[in-house]
Design a protein around this motif. Sequence first.
Motif, short mmCIF file in Angstrom:
data_model
loop_
_atom_site.label_atom_id
_atom_site.label_comp_id
_atom_site.label_asym_id
_atom_site.label_seq_id
_atom_site.Cartn_x
_atom_site.Cartn_y
_atom_site.Cartn_z
N GLN A 5 0.83 -1.20 0.00
CA GLN A 5 0.00 0.00 0.00
C GLN A 5 0.87 1.26 0.00
N GLN A 6 1.95 1.24 0.77
CA GLN A 6 2.86 2.40 0.78
C GLN A 6 3.46 2.64 -0.60
N LEU A 7 3.82 1.57 -1.28
CA LEU A 7 4.38 1.70 -2.63
C LEU A 7 3.34 2.24 -3.61
N LEU A 8 2.12 1.72 -3.51
CA LEU A 8 1.05 2.21 -4.39
C LEU A 8 0.75 3.68 -4.12
N ASP A 9 0.71 4.07 -2.85
CA ASP A 9 0.46 5.47 -2.49
C ASP A 9 1.57 6.37 -3.05
N SER A 10 2.82 5.91 -2.91
CA SER A 10 3.95 6.68 -3.42
C SER A 10 3.86 6.83 -4.94
N LEU A 11 3.50 5.76 -5.62
CA LEU A 11 3.36 5.80 -7.08
C LEU A 11 2.27 6.79 -7.49
N GLN A 12 1.14 6.77 -6.78
CA GLN A 12 0.05 7.69 -7.10
C GLN A 12 0.48 9.14 -6.89
N ARG A 13 1.20 9.40 -5.81
CA ARG A 13 1.66 10.77 -5.55
C ARG A 13 2.62 11.22 -6.66
N THR A 14 3.49 10.33 -7.06
CA THR A 14 4.45 10.66 -8.12
C THR A 14 3.72 10.94 -9.42
N GLN A 15 2.74 10.10 -9.75
CA GLN A 15 1.98 10.28 -10.99
C GLN A 15 1.15 11.56 -10.96
N ALA A 16 0.78 12.00 -9.76
CA ALA A 16 0.01 13.23 -9.61
C ALA A 16 0.91 14.47 -9.64
N GLY A 17 2.22 14.25 -9.76
CA GLY A 17 3.15 15.35 -9.87
C GLY A 17 3.75 15.81 -8.56
N GLU A 18 3.44 15.10 -7.49
CA GLU A 18 4.01 15.45 -6.19
C GLU A 18 5.48 15.07 -6.18
N GLY A 19 6.28 15.97 -5.69
CA GLY A 19 7.72 15.68 -5.59
C GLY A 19 8.04 14.94 -4.30
N GLY A 20 9.07 14.20 -4.33
CA GLY A 20 9.52 13.49 -3.13
C GLY A 20 10.53 14.31 -2.36
N VAL A 21 11.17 13.69 -1.44
CA VAL A 21 12.20 14.34 -0.64
C VAL A 21 13.50 14.30 -1.44
N PRO A 22 14.16 15.44 -1.61
CA PRO A 22 15.41 15.46 -2.39
C PRO A 22 16.47 14.54 -1.76
N ALA A 23 17.23 13.89 -2.60
CA ALA A 23 18.28 12.97 -2.14
C ALA A 23 19.29 13.70 -1.27
N LYS A 24 19.57 14.95 -1.59
CA LYS A 24 20.52 15.73 -0.80
C LYS A 24 20.05 15.86 0.64
N GLU A 25 18.75 16.06 0.82
CA GLU A 25 18.18 16.20 2.16
C GLU A 25 18.27 14.88 2.94
N ILE A 26 17.98 13.79 2.26
CA ILE A 26 18.07 12.46 2.89
C ILE A 26 19.51 12.19 3.31
N ALA A 27 20.44 12.49 2.42
CA ALA A 27 21.86 12.26 2.72
C ALA A 27 22.27 13.07 3.95
N LYS A 28 21.81 14.32 4.02
CA LYS A 28 22.15 15.17 5.16
C LYS A 28 21.62 14.57 6.45
N LYS A 29 20.38 14.06 6.44
CA LYS A 29 19.78 13.45 7.63
C LYS A 29 20.57 12.21 8.07
#
Length: 72
Positions: free
Chosen positions: A42-66
Motif C-alpha cells: 500500500q505504501q508503494l502504491l500510495d507513493s506511485l500515485q503521488r508521483t503520478q500526480a506530480g508530487e515531488g519526493g524528498v530530495p536525495a541531498k536532504e536524505i543524505a544530510k539526515k
Amino acid sequence: MQVKDLTIEELKLLIQETVAETIQSLLIDPDEGKQVKPEVKQQLLDSLQRTQAGEGGVPAKEIAKKLGLQWE
C-alpha cells in the motif's frame, strides 16, 4: 593444476566460465517467491500515485544530510 600450466584455450574457457557464473549470480533475485506485506504494498502504491500526480519526493541531498552523508 595451476594457471601457468593451462593452454591459452583452456585459460580462455576458464575465464568465460567464470564470467558466466558471475553474471548468473548477479541476476538471481534473492526475493523471488517472497510476498510483500500488504502495508508495504500500500505504501508503494500510495507513493506511485503521488508521483503520478506530480508530487515531488524528498530530495536525495536532504536524505543524505539526515543520514550524515555528503551528497555531491
